[in-house]
Design an enzyme around this catalytic site. Structure first.
Site, PDB file in Angstrom:
ATOM      1  N   LEU A   1       0.905  -1.135   0.081  1.00 27.36           N
ATOM      2  CA  LEU A   1      -0.206  -0.019   0.172  1.00 27.36           C
ATOM      3  C   LEU A   1       0.723   1.345  -0.151  1.00 27.36           C
ATOM      4  O   LEU A   1       1.791   1.481   0.854  1.00 27.36           O
ATOM      5  CB  LEU A   1      -0.815   0.269   1.166  1.00 27.36           C
ATOM      6  CG  LEU A   1      -2.088  -1.127   1.309  1.00 27.36           C
ATOM      7  CD1 LEU A   1      -2.106  -1.595   2.691  1.00 27.36           C
ATOM      8  CD2 LEU A   1      -3.285  -0.399   0.817  1.00 27.36           C
ATOM      9  N   ASP A   2       0.801   2.062  -1.069  1.00 27.30           N
ATOM     10  CA  ASP A   2       1.163   3.545  -0.967  1.00 27.30           C
ATOM     11  C   ASP A   2       0.566   4.123   0.333  1.00 27.30           C
ATOM     12  O   ASP A   2      -0.437   3.825   0.767  1.00 27.30           O
ATOM     13  CB  ASP A   2       0.977   4.115  -2.158  1.00 27.30           C
ATOM     14  CG  ASP A   2       1.344   5.805  -2.071  1.00 27.30           C
ATOM     15  OD1 ASP A   2       2.620   5.814  -1.681  1.00 27.30           O
ATOM     16  OD2 ASP A   2       0.466   6.517  -2.406  1.00 27.30           O
TER      17      ASP A   2
END
Length: 227
Positions: A9-10
């Site tokens: 996940l960014d």
């Protein structure tokens, strides 16, 4: 059966509300350095900032250069004599103190963490990310964070993902999903490395023709039906 047991996940504008944190940080810089805090000036700063981050994504400058140069360029445009390094220090400190999350980020991560391993993959400044994550409501659900400064490479380069894969046991290109809002770093990075990807697109921007996007969501809760 879990389709993607590992989720990459960014952080900024995928889980954390970077836009709000960034605006607040700019306000603090203005107060401390006697710069008019106007929307016009913020837009001007953002044009300098975004241009340099785009150059960073293309491998044309370092992060150390970027963070000070953005203020140097901004101050030159508004014809003010201030210390760009001091402006940057104030800005990064404020960002590191901001734990504002995007809608449904906490509840989505809490639900996902029951059956998935969640990892942050980010190009942001290491001191900011570490400080923010440590104080964040997301901390119990994140198994690890991979910050480009520590990896010696950044998204979208293959070298960055080589680093991530070398540090997560059991991770393969088939059992993980890259999730992020940035087409230039998150989605292009996944394309470059051959990873499945999900574009978080809450602003409903047009889909580009030159990138593979396996999934597209406008609400983080939609992830629960994909993974």
């Amino acid at each position: 059966m879990t389709r993607y047991p590992y989720l990459l996940l960014d952080a900024d504008n995928t889980l954390f509300d970077f836009d709000a944190a960034n605006r607040n940080a700019f306000h603090r810089v203005c107060v401390r350095c006697d710069i008019p805090d106007t929307e016009e000036n913020f837009i001007l700063y953002e044009s300098c900032n975004n241009a340099l981050w785009a150059a960073f994504d293309r491998g044309e400058c370092t992060k150390e250069f970027l963070v000070v140069e953005r203020f140097r360029r901004f101050l030159a445009k508004i014809h003010l004599d201030r210390d760009p390094a001091l402006c940057n220090d104030i800005h990064l400190t404020a960002l590191g103190q901001s734990t504002l999350l995007l809608p449904y980020a906490e509840e989505t991560c809490r639900a996902l963490a029951a059956n998935h391993r969640l990892y942050l993959v980010t190009n942001a400044v290491a001191s900011v990310q570490k400080s923010r994550l440590a104080a964040s409501a997301l901390r119990p659900y994140i198994s690890g964070a991979f910050i480009s400064e520590e990896a010696g490479a950044s998204k979208p380069s293959a070298a960055y993902f080589d680093y991530v894969f070398s540090h997560i046991d059991g991770l393969t290109k088939d059992n993980c999903l890259m999730i992020g809002d940035s087409l230039s770093s998150d989605i292009r990075g996944a394309n470059n490395y051959g990873l499945p990807c999900c574009w978080y697109n809450p602003k409903r921007q047009p889909k580009p023709d030159d990138l593979r996007i396996d999934y597209e969501i406008t609400d983080l809760r939609e992830l629960l039906y994909i993974v």
